[in-house]
Design an enzyme around this catalytic site. Structure first.
Site, PDB file in Angstrom:
ATOM      1  N   ARG A 199       0.972  -1.181   0.104  1.00  0.00           N
ATOM      2  CA  ARG A 199       0.234   0.059   0.055  1.00  0.00           C
ATOM      3  C   ARG A 199       0.790   1.313   0.116  1.00  0.00           C
ATOM      4  NH1 ARG A 199      -0.632   4.784   2.568  1.00  0.00           N
ATOM      5  NH2 ARG A 199       0.064   3.618   4.553  1.00  0.00           N
ATOM      6  N   CYS A 206      10.172   9.684   0.941  1.00  0.00           N
ATOM      7  CA  CYS A 206       9.774  10.632   1.651  1.00  0.00           C
ATOM      8  C   CYS A 206       9.104  11.781   0.967  1.00  0.00           C
ATOM      9  CB  CYS A 206      10.572  11.208   2.581  1.00  0.00           C
ATOM     10  SG  CYS A 206      10.179  12.786   3.672  1.00  0.00           S
TER      11      CYS A 206
END
Ligand code: ZN
Length: 312
Positions: free
Chosen positions: A15, A240
């Site tokens: 996911r 990130c």
């Protein structure tokens, strides 16, 4: 506090990782990776997200993935649901557990899901109703639990307040997400202790990122606090969002390696896992930050002839 002797690992790569990839991972390979994770003994997997396919096209095949995966072996399959609509889809698909999420910081929540924290919590009541009717447990995640890229420090009291609301909503547990890698061992201790005061019986899961290189140090801090639930991703997939070249999630193989060497059992076959991570790296066609997948296990010995010895 006793270090746990056993920990439950949630693999979030399918996911959290695949949704961040530019290219679409074919449904059949997603299902194959999931079946291999289950075969390797991973007890809980965040397999997809019931978000709008327009918003996240990488996970537009949520129903198909859930239909295809081997559900006979008892792994708990969880999926993200952003709202009531997602909850209805997840219930229809008979997911094992729904995961809702918000950010502990107001500006990050606004930016991420375009609503206030209160509005997010109100929406979770709708999700909780759908889930209850379908007899499916709900797990609540808190993003930016250890710091916010827009606001800076996030107070432990704020995290604890949200965890308390989760408990009132009847959630099965709470995950603290270190969305941009701002957690440090003292901040982990502060958040865990604050939650234990306001919601003593709510199980806590820690979800660290390795953005600044101390993801596993934060796991050590969690272990010292007696926390026995961690989330991570195969190969450390998932970046990130604010630092394009920085790594995101801590890597599952590196985490399992550490836990097993510490005598913390997970029931996971690390060798199978490193094989999966290497194939994920091939599937996404770029380097992944995982280290044990490259270096091998500690006692994978090498033949004496395989290394050149420097002279002198
Ligand atoms: Zn993450």
């Amino acid at each position: 506090m006793q270090t746990p002797t056993r920990a439950e690992i949630t693999e979030v790569g399918p996911r959290d990782g695949f949704q961040a990839e530019k290219s679409f991972i074919p449904t059949a390979s997603k299902i194959e990776f999931l079946d291999r994770l289950i075969d390797a003994g991973v007890p809980r997997i965040e397999i997809t997200s019931f978000v709008s396919p327009r918003a996240v096209p990488q996970l537009a095949d949520a129903e198909e993935v859930l239909r295809g995966v081997d559900r006979t072996r008892g792994a708990l399959l969880a999926a993200l649901v952003p709202n009531k609509r997602g909850a209805l889809r997840a219930a229809e698909a008979a997911i094992d557990q729904m995961v809702v999420f918000l950010s502990a910081s107001q500006s990050h929540n606004n930016r991420n899901v375009n609503r206030t924290i209160e509005a997010s919590l109100a929406g979770f009541e709708d999700v909780a109703r759908v889930a209850e009717e379908a007899n499916i447990p709900v797990h609540g995640a808190i993003a930016t639990a250890f710091g916010c890229p827009f606001e800076g420090d996030v107070q432990a009291a704020q995290v604890a307040k949200i965890a308390h609301r989760y408990r009132e909503l009847g959630f099965a547990g709470v995950s603290l997400g270190d969305t941009t890698g701002m957690a440090t061992p003292p901040l982990v201790a502060a958040a865990v202790e604050a939650i234990r005061e306001t919601a003593p019986d709510l199980p806590i899961t820690l979800h660290f990122h390795n953005t600044r290189g101390i993801g596993l140090a934060n796991v050590m801090a969690g272990l010292q606090l007696g926390i026995d639930r961690y989330e991570s991703s195969f190969g450390g997939i998932g970046g990130c969002p604010f630092a394009p070249k920085a790594t995101g999630n801590i890597c599952t193989e590196d985490l399992i390696y550490l836990l097993h060497e510490m005598g913390v059992q997970t029931g996971i076959d690390l060798r199978k896992l490193t094989g999966i991570a290497r194939d994920v790296e091939t599937a996404v066609a770029h380097d992944l930050p995982g280290q044990v997948m490259k270096a091998g296990l500690r006692l994978d010995l090498h033949s004496l002839d395989s290394v050149r010895v420097a002279e002198g």
